[in-house]
Structure formats: C-alpha cells, structure tokens
Motif scaffolding. Structure first.
Motif, PDB file in Angstrom:
ATOM      1  N   GLU A 163       0.834  -1.208   0.000  1.00 45.95           N
ATOM      2  CA  GLU A 163       0.000   0.000   0.000  1.00 45.95           C
ATOM      3  C   GLU A 163       0.866   1.256   0.000  1.00 45.95           C
ATOM      4  N   TRP A 164       1.944   1.207   0.781  1.00 49.32           N
ATOM      5  CA  TRP A 164       2.884   2.340   0.776  1.00 49.32           C
ATOM      6  C   TRP A 164       3.496   2.511  -0.605  1.00 49.32           C
ATOM      7  N   TRP A 165       3.853   1.403  -1.228  1.00 52.47           N
ATOM      8  CA  TRP A 165       4.447   1.426  -2.572  1.00 52.47           C
ATOM      9  C   TRP A 165       3.482   2.102  -3.556  1.00 52.47           C
ATOM     10  N   GLN A 166       2.214   1.730  -3.490  1.00 48.62           N
ATOM     11  CA  GLN A 166       1.223   2.302  -4.392  1.00 48.62           C
ATOM     12  C   GLN A 166       1.033   3.796  -4.139  1.00 48.62           C
ATOM     13  N   GLU A 167       1.076   4.190  -2.891  1.00 49.87           N
ATOM     14  CA  GLU A 167       0.955   5.621  -2.563  1.00 49.87           C
ATOM     15  C   GLU A 167       2.130   6.409  -3.137  1.00 49.87           C
ATOM     16  N   MET A 168       3.335   5.862  -2.980  1.00 52.79           N
ATOM     17  CA  MET A 168       4.524   6.534  -3.507  1.00 52.79           C
ATOM     18  C   MET A 168       4.469   6.614  -5.027  1.00 52.79           C
ATOM     19  N   ALA A 169       3.996   5.554  -5.666  1.00 52.35           N
ATOM     20  CA  ALA A 169       3.902   5.537  -7.125  1.00 52.35           C
ATOM     21  C   ALA A 169       2.872   6.550  -7.613  1.00 52.35           C
ATOM     22  N   THR A 170       1.845   6.833  -6.797  1.00 49.09           N
ATOM     23  CA  THR A 170       0.833   7.825  -7.172  1.00 49.09           C
ATOM     24  C   THR A 170       1.416   9.231  -7.139  1.00 49.09           C
ATOM     25  N   VAL A 171       2.264   9.469  -6.139  1.00 49.03           N
ATOM     26  CA  VAL A 171       2.883  10.800  -6.002  1.00 49.03           C
ATOM     27  C   VAL A 171       4.019  10.984  -7.010  1.00 49.03           C
ATOM     28  N   HIS A 172       4.854   9.936  -7.163  1.00 56.04           N
ATOM     29  CA  HIS A 172       5.997   9.981  -8.074  1.00 56.04           C
ATOM     30  C   HIS A 172       5.865   8.822  -9.063  1.00 56.04           C
ATOM     31  N   ASP A 173       5.498   9.118 -10.302  1.00 52.78           N
ATOM     32  CA  ASP A 173       5.241   8.043 -11.260  1.00 52.78           C
ATOM     33  C   ASP A 173       6.503   7.259 -11.619  1.00 52.78           C
ATOM     34  N   GLN A 174       7.682   7.823 -11.299  1.00 49.73           N
ATOM     35  CA  GLN A 174       8.948   7.119 -11.558  1.00 49.73           C
ATOM     36  C   GLN A 174       9.537   6.537 -10.271  1.00 49.73           C
ATOM     37  N   PHE A 175       8.707   6.363  -9.259  1.00 49.59           N
ATOM     38  CA  PHE A 175       9.225   5.966  -7.941  1.00 49.59           C
ATOM     39  C   PHE A 175      10.026   4.676  -7.993  1.00 49.59           C
ATOM     40  N   SER A 176       9.472   3.616  -8.557  1.00 52.33           N
ATOM     41  CA  SER A 176      10.157   2.320  -8.546  1.00 52.33           C
ATOM     42  C   SER A 176      11.464   2.349  -9.333  1.00 52.33           C
ATOM     43  N   LYS A 177      11.599   3.293 -10.246  1.00 53.04           N
ATOM     44  CA  LYS A 177      12.816   3.414 -11.046  1.00 53.04           C
ATOM     45  C   LYS A 177      13.904   4.155 -10.279  1.00 53.04           C
ATOM     46  N   LYS A 178      13.580   4.588  -9.061  1.00 54.18           N
ATOM     47  CA  LYS A 178      14.544   5.297  -8.223  1.00 54.18           C
ATOM     48  C   LYS A 178      14.977   4.461  -7.019  1.00 54.18           C
ATOM     49  N   ILE A 179      14.868   3.139  -7.141  1.00 53.68           N
ATOM     50  CA  ILE A 179      15.230   2.247  -6.034  1.00 53.68           C
ATOM     51  C   ILE A 179      16.390   1.361  -6.456  1.00 53.68           C
TER      52      ILE A 179
END
Length: 361
Positions: A139-155
């Motif tokens: 759920e946290w992951w989905q929230e972060m992805a909503t705010v930053h659409d490139q979130f997972s690409k920054k891990i």
C-alpha cells in the motif's frame, strides 16, 4: 486424388481404357476435357488406375474405425471419479488402481476429460503477521507511485547469495540408457566450495558483482564489518557518477545489514530513503516474490553460469561476472515494471501469495 470429383475420376478411367491402357495416352486424351493445366498428371492417373483395379471403385477408401475397448463410458466415469477424489496421484499409479494401461488412461484424461497437468508452485511460507506487513508495504508502494510516477525506477535493490562450485545433480531428471547398469556415481564434496556475491539492481543496470572473500580469494561470512567495507570501498565509488539525491536503497533484514553502524553509514547517502528492517520503511520478511534479486537475478544467473560447468572457483567467478555484465538495462527496467505489478497484486490479495504471478506469468 481427393481434389477430383467422382465424375472426373470416371472420365480418367474411360480415357485410360479407350487409349490402350496407357497412362501417357490417357494424359494426352484428357487435355480437351480438363484443359492443359488442370488435368491429372501421368503419375496421378497411374494411382487412380491402381486403386480402381484393386477396389473396383473410384471413390475414396474409408479407413476402418476400430472399436474403443478401453475408452468406454464406464472407464471414463471411473477415471473422472478417481481424479476428483485424488487429483495428485501419478498416472502410473492411477492406471494400476483402475486396471488400465497407462496409454489408455492418458487418452481418457486428455481426449475425453480434457484435463491438463499443472505443476505445484513452491513459495516461502508466510507467518501470521507477514500478511499485514506485506499489505502495508504494498500500500505504501502504491501511494509513492501515485505521487511519483517514476518511484520504482529510483530504487536500488540489493542483496547477496551463495553460488556453489559443484552446482547440483538432479537425479530425478538424469537417465543413462545402456544394456547394463553403468553404475555411475556423481561425487559431491560434503562442504562445497562457494562464492558469496553481492549485487545491486536498478533500472540503470546491475551494480556489481562484489565478492565477499579473504586475501586468498576464499569466500567469507558476511558480517557487519565486511558489509560496511563493501559499502565504503565498492558501493560508494560505484555511485559517484549517479545522482542519488532522490534514490532509495533496499536491503533485507539480515543482522549484518541492520546494525546501528551500518544503518548510520547508509544514511550518509540515503537519509530517509532506506527500505529495510530498522530503516525508514520496513521491508516485509519472507517476501522473495517481491524483491527483484530474489525473483529474477539469482535464478537468472544460476541458470546461466553452470552451463559451461566451471571447474574452479576463479572460473565460477568469471562466469558470474560475464553474465552480470551481459544484462542490459532494458531487462532491468522490465524486471522493475514486473515488481510494480507484483506489488499491485499483493495489495489486492491483502498480503497473500501472488497467484496471478505464480500461475499466469
């Protein structure tokens, strides 16, 4: 001959007998009836005549249908009931129980019942509290992805694993055909030589590999001091050309990773952006299906590196380095996108295992 209607076949037979029982003469005589390019050739005329003289007919010979002695309604019903009652019984065992040959049983299963064989998928057992932690993380992951659409690409996903020199021998899939038993024995050392490898994975590619070893090149246990040495002497130089101001760092909850001094070292570059036990966001335990190194990289490397059967530790290291360097950033990007999908499925399943991933991908 099936493309010629009965009337045309009769015409061929007539032309054959009217022209001296000669295939060649019949071929010439049929030009006016069929045209120059549509008439049967000399060989086809010969086959028609041979069949006519053997059967006395110009029609197609029907293949006799043999009676089904085993695939009877009674046996089909028996197999259906057996499968419903014990779906995991082997076909060999089931055939013995039902007094059928294995081939007849397989015909009933495939052709009459239209069943398919599905493999059991192995995954790590989840403890009672793991479901909540997995759901919370997704759920946290989905929230972060909503705010930053490139979130997972920054891990940067990180971890280490052992690669054994001896690999393994699956004797269930190894057969040697011979007149006599060759009595082949595959010897394995009790304590196999191994290397311990650390890698990082992000959309830009693979960071590493880094080998935990002593001065003699022998694998050593990953403890906090050695892990911090890896970070200081290897990881930090690798990140010099990267903009890590908004990058996140993920690691599992091993003690050597979460020691106070180690976490303080990681916060020098990833302050407020550490996904780990004792970090800023908790990394759920026993969740290999949610971390790219576990569900992709280690299996990918182990599948590749033993193909050429390395004989020494150095050869094993060379194979690991070669295959890691061969991984293109585009593949890593696809893995990260798959991780996004896994997180979404985990959220929908409320922290359960990922059936959509395990059985449909």
């Amino acid at each position: 001959m099936e493309r010629y209607p009965i009337a045309q076949r009769v015409k061929v037979i007539q032309a054959y007998y009217e022209n001296g029982c000669s295939n060649q003469n019949a071929y010439r005589a049929l030009r006016d009836f069929f045209g120059q390019f549509n008439r049967p050739n000399v060989r086809t005329i010969g086959k028609m005549m041979q069949k006519f003289e053997q059967t006395g007919s110009v029609g197609d010979v029907k293949t006799p249908v043999h009676a089904r002695t085993a695939r009877t309604a009674e046996n089909i019903a028996g197999v259906r009931d057996s499968v419903v009652e014990e779906p995991s019984t082997s076909t060999r065992r089931r055939a013995q129980q039902l007094h059928l040959s294995r081939s007849s049983l397989m015909n009933i299963i495939l052709k009459d019942l239209h069943l398919h064989a599905y493999k059991v998928q192995l995954t790590q057992e989840l403890k009672p509290l793991d479901h909540f932690k997995r759901r919370q993380c997704s759920e946290w992951w989905q929230e972060m992805a909503t705010v930053h659409d490139q979130f997972s690409k920054k891990i940067i996903f990180s971890g280490e694993v052992h690669f054994h020199l001896s690999g393994f021998v699956n004797k269930q899939n190894c057969r040697i055909w011979a007149d006599d038993n060759p009595r082949v024995i595959a010897e394995k050392p009790m304590h196999s030589q191994r290397v311990t490898v650390w890698c990082g994975l992000w959309t830009g590619g693979i960071i590493g590999p880094y080998f935990f070893q002593n001065e003699a090149g022998q694998a050593v246990t990953v403890i906090s001091v050695r892990y911090r040495e890896m970070i200081t002497n290897f990881l930090w130089p690798e990140l010099e050309d990267m903009d890590v101001d908004d990058m996140w760092f993920q690691q599992d909850g091993a003690t050597c990773h979460t020691a106070n001094e180690t976490m303080a070292l990681l916060r020098e570059k990833f302050d407020g952006r550490i996904i780990s036990r004792c970090g800023d966001v908790n990394c759920p335990p026993r969740s290999c299906d949610l971390t790219p190194l576990d569900f992709f990289l280690w299996g990918y490397l182990k599948e590749k590196e033993y193909v050429d059967k390395p004989a020494t530790i150095q050869e094993l290291k060379n194979e690991i380095i070669r295959h890691v360097n061969g991984i293109e950033p585009q593949l890593c990007l696809s893995v990260i996108e798959n991780c996004d999908l896994r997180m979404e499925v985990c959220r929908r399943s409320r922290g359960e295992h990922l059936p959509d991933i395990l059985f449909h991908m």
